[in-house]
Design an enzyme around this catalytic site. Structure first.
Site, PDB file in Angstrom:
ATOM      1  N   ILE A 106      17.289  12.610  31.101  1.00 20.94           N
ATOM      2  CA  ILE A 106      17.481  11.157  30.704  1.00 20.94           C
ATOM      3  C   ILE A 106      16.731  10.272  31.420  1.00 20.94           C
ATOM      4  CG2 ILE A 106      19.783  10.878  31.468  1.00 20.94           C
ATOM      5  CD1 ILE A 106      18.523  10.215  27.847  1.00 20.94           C
TER       6      ILE A 106
ATOM      7  N   SER B 101      17.361  11.421  44.353  1.00 15.25           N
ATOM      8  CA  SER B 101      17.541  12.727  43.804  1.00 15.25           C
ATOM      9  C   SER B 101      17.256  13.815  44.731  1.00 15.25           C
ATOM     10  CB  SER B 101      16.536  12.507  42.734  1.00 15.25           C
ATOM     11  OG  SER B 101      17.027  13.239  41.591  1.00 15.25           O
ATOM     12  N   ARG B 102      17.912  14.814  44.578  1.00 19.02           N
ATOM     13  CA  ARG B 102      17.599  16.191  45.678  1.00 19.02           C
ATOM     14  C   ARG B 102      16.215  16.500  45.349  1.00 19.02           C
ATOM     15  NH1 ARG B 102      22.923  18.819  43.465  1.00 19.02           N
ATOM     16  NH2 ARG B 102      21.451  18.543  41.630  1.00 19.02           N
TER      17      ARG B 102
ATOM     18  N   LYS C 156      26.382   7.485  30.108  1.00 22.53           N
ATOM     19  CA  LYS C 156      27.515   8.069  29.423  1.00 22.53           C
ATOM     20  C   LYS C 156      27.743   9.439  29.802  1.00 22.53           C
ATOM     21  CE  LYS C 156      26.953  10.787  26.830  1.00 22.53           C
ATOM     22  NZ  LYS C 156      26.173  12.094  26.611  1.00 22.53           N
TER      23      LYS C 156
ATOM     24  N   ASP D 280      29.768  16.243  25.701  1.00 20.03           N
ATOM     25  CA  ASP D 280      28.817  15.362  25.953  1.00 20.03           C
ATOM     26  C   ASP D 280      27.785  14.961  24.803  1.00 20.03           C
ATOM     27  OD1 ASP D 280      26.805  14.937  28.457  1.00 20.03           O
ATOM     28  OD2 ASP D 280      25.683  15.523  27.046  1.00 20.03           O
TER      29      ASP D 280
HETATM   30  P1  NAP Z   1      19.930  16.546  34.021  1.00 21.14           P
HETATM   31  O1  NAP Z   1      18.494  16.598  33.164  1.00 21.14           O
HETATM   32  O2  NAP Z   1      20.447  17.847  34.432  1.00 21.14           O
HETATM   33  O3  NAP Z   1      19.421  15.536  35.040  1.00 21.14           O
HETATM   34  C1  NAP Z   1      20.510  14.871  36.005  1.00 21.14           C
HETATM   35  C2  NAP Z   1      19.920  14.906  37.326  1.00 21.14           C
HETATM   36  O4  NAP Z   1      20.923  14.700  38.379  1.00 21.14           O
HETATM   37  C3  NAP Z   1      19.645  16.369  37.934  1.00 21.14           C
HETATM   38  O5  NAP Z   1      18.149  16.576  37.526  1.00 21.14           O
HETATM   39  C4  NAP Z   1      19.782  16.122  39.312  1.00 21.14           C
HETATM   40  O6  NAP Z   1      18.860  15.806  39.761  1.00 21.14           O
HETATM   41  C5  NAP Z   1      20.934  14.906  39.484  1.00 21.14           C
HETATM   42  N1  NAP Z   1      22.082  15.749  40.086  1.00 21.14           N
HETATM   43  C6  NAP Z   1      22.860  14.912  41.029  1.00 21.14           C
HETATM   44  N2  NAP Z   1      23.912  15.681  41.173  1.00 21.14           N
HETATM   45  C7  NAP Z   1      24.066  16.827  40.386  1.00 21.14           C
HETATM   46  C8  NAP Z   1      24.822  17.878  40.076  1.00 21.14           C
HETATM   47  N3  NAP Z   1      26.027  18.010  40.652  1.00 21.14           N
HETATM   48  N4  NAP Z   1      24.812  18.806  39.151  1.00 21.14           N
HETATM   49  C9  NAP Z   1      23.167  18.881  38.401  1.00 21.14           C
HETATM   50  N5  NAP Z   1      22.565  17.690  38.535  1.00 21.14           N
HETATM   51  C10 NAP Z   1      22.873  16.758  39.737  1.00 21.14           C
HETATM   52  O7  NAP Z   1      20.901  15.856  33.036  1.00 21.14           O
HETATM   53  P2  NAP Z   1      20.607  14.816  31.819  1.00 21.14           P
HETATM   54  O8  NAP Z   1      20.346  15.462  30.415  1.00 21.14           O
HETATM   55  O9  NAP Z   1      19.597  13.792  32.475  1.00 21.14           O
HETATM   56  O10 NAP Z   1      22.202  13.979  31.790  1.00 21.14           O
HETATM   57  C11 NAP Z   1      22.567  13.330  32.970  1.00 21.14           C
HETATM   58  C12 NAP Z   1      23.566  12.238  32.357  1.00 21.14           C
HETATM   59  O11 NAP Z   1      22.744  11.659  31.109  1.00 21.14           O
HETATM   60  C13 NAP Z   1      24.641  12.875  31.537  1.00 21.14           C
HETATM   61  O12 NAP Z   1      25.674  12.229  31.827  1.00 21.14           O
HETATM   62  C14 NAP Z   1      24.311  12.952  30.032  1.00 21.14           C
HETATM   63  O13 NAP Z   1      25.416  12.904  29.162  1.00 21.14           O
HETATM   64  C15 NAP Z   1      23.626  11.679  29.951  1.00 21.14           C
HETATM   65  N6  NAP Z   1      22.563  11.689  28.743  1.00 21.14           N
HETATM   66  C16 NAP Z   1      21.839  12.564  28.617  1.00 21.14           C
HETATM   67  C17 NAP Z   1      20.741  12.573  27.671  1.00 21.14           C
HETATM   68  C18 NAP Z   1      19.980  13.720  27.207  1.00 21.14           C
HETATM   69  O14 NAP Z   1      19.454  13.519  26.143  1.00 21.14           O
HETATM   70  N7  NAP Z   1      19.701  14.750  27.980  1.00 21.14           N
HETATM   71  C19 NAP Z   1      20.741  11.542  26.478  1.00 21.14           C
HETATM   72  C20 NAP Z   1      21.772  10.453  26.794  1.00 21.14           C
HETATM   73  C21 NAP Z   1      22.608  10.600  28.004  1.00 21.14           C
HETATM   74  P3  NAP Z   1      18.033  16.317  41.436  1.00 21.14           P
HETATM   75  O15 NAP Z   1      18.416  17.686  41.482  1.00 21.14           O
HETATM   76  O16 NAP Z   1      17.003  15.925  41.682  1.00 21.14           O
HETATM   77  O17 NAP Z   1      19.536  15.609  42.317  1.00 21.14           O
END
Ligand code: NAP
Length: 308
Positions: A14, A36-37, A90, A168
């Site tokens: 996101i 970010s890690r 969110k 989610d």
């Molecule tokens: P994601 O692709 O997994 O990205 C989250 C990033 O956070 C990871 O790449 C990781 O980056 C970092 N991170 C830090 N602590 C972590 C942990 N304990 N476990 C996993 N990752 C961790 O997830 P995302 O889809 O972007 O979603 C993140 C948030 O945005 C959620 O709350 C989700 O509900 C919200 N969201 C997502 C979307 C969507 O379409 N995907 C839309 C709207 C809102 P590093 O490894 O570099 O630290």
């Protein structure tokens, strides 16, 4: 006025899809650093975690937290302690008490806390709210059905405790619901289907009631292949309103209504900049409360194991 120096924590899907382009397009904000890690943004100073970033970038003014919800409270606490304004993706936290703690900490530190609900900024949500304001609601039906393999590939966190499972995406529907209806929504019952090898639900069915007594029924399902549904249908004394495509398309008795162009994340960042300028926080816990209630009273049914 100079642009607010903002950092992103958690450079994942996101952050890349929405936050970075929205910040880069905003005249009010300058992307100054990331923490970010693994993830980085070309040309922007990158740090492995928020504490390293806060130590190295004392001039940062605001931080946007885009990690999974379970990682957000500790990072938000660090940001608030350093006197930064905080934008929460969110859901704003893994628990209600996490977010209440952040509200108190932000208040005490005199910084802005913004719990963003991006779906509330979808193009047709405000027109729907305006249309419903003068009607009596008879019933609401929500279908939020998508293919988890397509939208959340390899996201293990989403299945873990605090990852919310199908809530989610489902919480997006609840964020729209609690915006378009006036008065609080109450959860009456829920059923959650949890895969035998996972901790969080792959599907859920919620029975709720509006403040005016109208029944509200919601089905969230992550096993949907083919066409995806993010639809809310509201029966009223003046006709049937349908919000489709996650709040981006509006029809009334089948007739399409014009809505403004979609700008969810740019609008969210406009709102954050305005809150900072006014020194005001904005944290609405209604969607998270409904999810918490579903976990409290919901029946859990074990279903087929899920493999990505
Ligand atoms: P994601 O692709 O997994 O990205 C989250 C990033 O956070 C990871 O790449 C990781 O980056 C970092 N991170 C830090 N602590 C972590 C942990 N304990 N476990 C996993 N990752 C961790 O997830 P995302 O889809 O972007 O979603 C993140 C948030 O945005 C959620 O709350 C989700 O509900 C919200 N969201 C997502 C979307 C969507 O379409 N995907 C839309 C709207 C809102 P590093 O490894 O570099 O630290």
């Amino acid at each position: 006025m100079t642009a607010t120096r903002i950092a992103i924590v958690g450079v994942g899907k996101i952050a890349r899809d929405q936050h970075i382009p929205a910040i880069e397009a905003s005249p009010d904000l300058t992307l100054t650093a990331t923490a970010s890690r693994n993830g980085q943004v070309d040309g922007i100073p990158a740090y492995p975690d928020i504490d390293a970033m806060l130590a190295a970038e004392p001039d940062l003014q605001a931080i946007s937290l885009c990690q999974p919800p379970s990682a957000r409270h500790a990072a938000a606490r660090s940001a608030i302690a350093a006197g930064k304004h905080v934008f929460l993706e969110k859901p704003p936290g893994a628990t209600l008490s996490d977010v209440e703690d952040l509200c108190a900490a932000a208040d005490a530190a005199g910084v802005v806390l913004f719990a963003s609900w991006h779906s509330r900024w979808a193009a047709a949500v405000e027109p729907a709210r305006d249309w419903l304001a003068s009607r009596t609601i008879r019933s609401v039906e929500i279908a939020w059905k998508e293919d988890v393999r397509k939208w959340h590939p390899g996201q293990d966190w989403i299945w873990q405790p605090g990852g919310f499972g199908v809530f989610d995406p489902g919480i997006n529907a609840l964020s729209i619901l609690t915006r378009i209806l006036s008065g609080p929504v109450r959860l009456e019952a829920a059923t959650m289907e949890v895969p035998a090898n996972r901790a969080s639900p792959i599907a859920a069915e919620l029975t709720m009631r509006s403040a005016g007594g109208a029944p509200i029924h919601a089905v969230f399902d992550w096993r949907q292949t083919g066409p995806q549904s993010w639809d809310i249908s509201v029966e009223t004394d003046g006709g049937t309103l349908v919000l489709a495509d996650g709040g981006n398309r509006l029809t009334i008795d089948g007739a399409p209504h014009d809505v403004p162009a979609d700008r969810e994340y740019p609008a969210l960042y406009d709102r954050f900049a305005k809150l900072i300028a006014e020194g005001r926080s904005d944290v609405d816990l209604a969607p998270l409360t409904l999810v918490a209630d579903a976990f409290m009273v919901g029946a859990r049914v074990t279903t087929d194991a899920f493999e990505d």
